[in-house]
Design a protein around this motif. Structure first.
Motif, PDB file in Angstrom:
ATOM      1  N   GLU A   1      -0.515   6.490  -4.588  1.00  0.00           N
ATOM      2  CA  GLU A   1      -1.447   6.993  -3.753  1.00  0.00           C
ATOM      3  C   GLU A   1      -2.825   7.293  -3.885  1.00  0.00           C
ATOM      4  OE1 GLU A   1       0.552  10.797  -3.044  1.00  0.00           O
ATOM      5  OE2 GLU A   1       2.506   9.777  -2.166  1.00  0.00           O
ATOM      6  N   LYS A   2      -3.051   7.426  -5.093  1.00  0.00           N
ATOM      7  CA  LYS A   2      -4.276   7.663  -5.732  1.00  0.00           C
ATOM      8  C   LYS A   2      -4.386   7.018  -7.365  1.00  0.00           C
ATOM      9  CE  LYS A   2      -3.327  12.264  -7.453  1.00  0.00           C
ATOM     10  NZ  LYS A   2      -3.766  13.673  -7.558  1.00  0.00           N
ATOM     11  N   GLN A   3      -5.637   6.625  -7.804  1.00  0.00           N
ATOM     12  CA  GLN A   3      -5.595   5.917  -8.818  1.00  0.00           C
ATOM     13  C   GLN A   3      -6.500   6.931  -9.723  1.00  0.00           C
ATOM     14  OE1 GLN A   3      -3.933   3.514 -10.137  1.00  0.00           O
ATOM     15  NE2 GLN A   3      -3.830   1.991  -8.560  1.00  0.00           N
ATOM     16  N   ARG A   4      -7.282   8.059  -9.359  1.00  0.00           N
ATOM     17  CA  ARG A   4      -8.239   8.827 -10.098  1.00  0.00           C
ATOM     18  C   ARG A   4      -8.063  10.296 -10.233  1.00  0.00           C
ATOM     19  NH1 ARG A   4     -13.949   6.487  -7.844  1.00  0.00           N
ATOM     20  NH2 ARG A   4     -13.314   4.503  -7.810  1.00  0.00           N
TER      21      ARG A   4
ATOM     22  N   ALA B   1      -3.415   8.820 -12.784  1.00  0.00           N
ATOM     23  CA  ALA B   1      -3.520   9.863 -11.823  1.00  0.00           C
ATOM     24  C   ALA B   1      -2.158  10.202 -10.989  1.00  0.00           C
ATOM     25  CB  ALA B   1      -4.398   9.555 -10.856  1.00  0.00           C
ATOM     26  N   VAL B   2      -1.207   9.241 -10.975  1.00  0.00           N
ATOM     27  CA  VAL B   2      -0.175   9.545 -10.312  1.00  0.00           C
ATOM     28  C   VAL B   2       0.976   9.367 -11.564  1.00  0.00           C
ATOM     29  CG1 VAL B   2       1.654   8.626  -8.932  1.00  0.00           C
ATOM     30  CG2 VAL B   2      -0.918   8.812  -8.012  1.00  0.00           C
TER      31      VAL B   2
ATOM     32  N   SER C   1       0.997  -1.345  -0.087  1.00  0.00           N
ATOM     33  CA  SER C   1       0.015   0.154   0.035  1.00  0.00           C
ATOM     34  C   SER C   1       0.813   1.366   0.078  1.00  0.00           C
ATOM     35  CB  SER C   1      -0.933  -0.023   1.323  1.00  0.00           C
ATOM     36  OG  SER C   1      -0.413   0.329   2.286  1.00  0.00           O
TER      37      SER C   1
ATOM     38  N   ASP D   1      -7.246  -2.643  -1.152  1.00  0.00           N
ATOM     39  CA  ASP D   1      -7.336  -1.344  -1.277  1.00  0.00           C
ATOM     40  C   ASP D   1      -6.386  -0.518  -2.402  1.00  0.00           C
ATOM     41  OD1 ASP D   1      -9.568  -1.378   0.234  1.00  0.00           O
ATOM     42  OD2 ASP D   1      -8.299  -0.822   2.078  1.00  0.00           O
ATOM     43  N   GLY D   2      -6.839   0.125  -3.150  1.00  0.00           N
ATOM     44  CA  GLY D   2      -6.166   0.977  -4.092  1.00  0.00           C
ATOM     45  C   GLY D   2      -6.175   0.552  -5.578  1.00  0.00           C
TER      46      GLY D   2
ATOM     47  N   THR E   1      -6.785   2.961 -13.864  1.00  0.00           N
ATOM     48  CA  THR E   1      -7.136   2.804 -12.164  1.00  0.00           C
ATOM     49  C   THR E   1      -6.682   1.533 -11.706  1.00  0.00           C
ATOM     50  OG1 THR E   1      -9.422   1.893 -12.674  1.00  0.00           O
ATOM     51  CG2 THR E   1      -8.961   4.431 -12.570  1.00  0.00           C
TER      52      THR E   1
END
Length: 107
Positions: A104-107, A76-77, A8, A34-35, A48
């Motif tokens: 850290e983020k996908q969107r 996104a990153v 993560s 998650d993620g 994503t």
């Protein structure tokens, strides 16, 4: 059965047994990692399911196709040299112990 280690953004690890032939994305979804969002369901259209593959495994993967390369450009990153879409990584016995880091983020 090959294992995949998901890391993560906070550094927590989840080691999952993944049947050969299943994608890293599908295994993440099945096991509640998650993620990994996978909005497009694994058809290489949304970025994503972006992951950073550990250097020791990156050269064992087949090269990314043009579609995957294009989709990674909209992640996104910011992509890194070892960025891949987890929907495009099929687990094999040679990838046992594969380590993927989730952005850290996908969107």
């Amino acid at each position: 059965m090959p294992k995949v280690v998901y890391v993560s953004p906070a550094g927590d690890t989840h080691e999952i047994d993944v049947p050969a032939g299943m994608t890293v994305m599908a295994a993440a979804l099945k096991n509640g990692i998650d993620g990994i969002v996978a909005e497009c369901g694994g058809v290489c259209m949304c970025s994503t399911c972006h992951v950073f593959v550990d250097h020791q495994f990156f050269d064992r993967l087949p090269s990314a196709q043009d579609t995957e390369e294009a989709v990674l450009e909209i992640a996104a990153v910011e992509r890194q040299p070892t960025s891949r879409l987890s929907c495009q990584i099929k687990v094999t016995d040679d990838l046992d112990g594969l380590i993927v880091r989730i952005p850290e983020k996908q969107r």
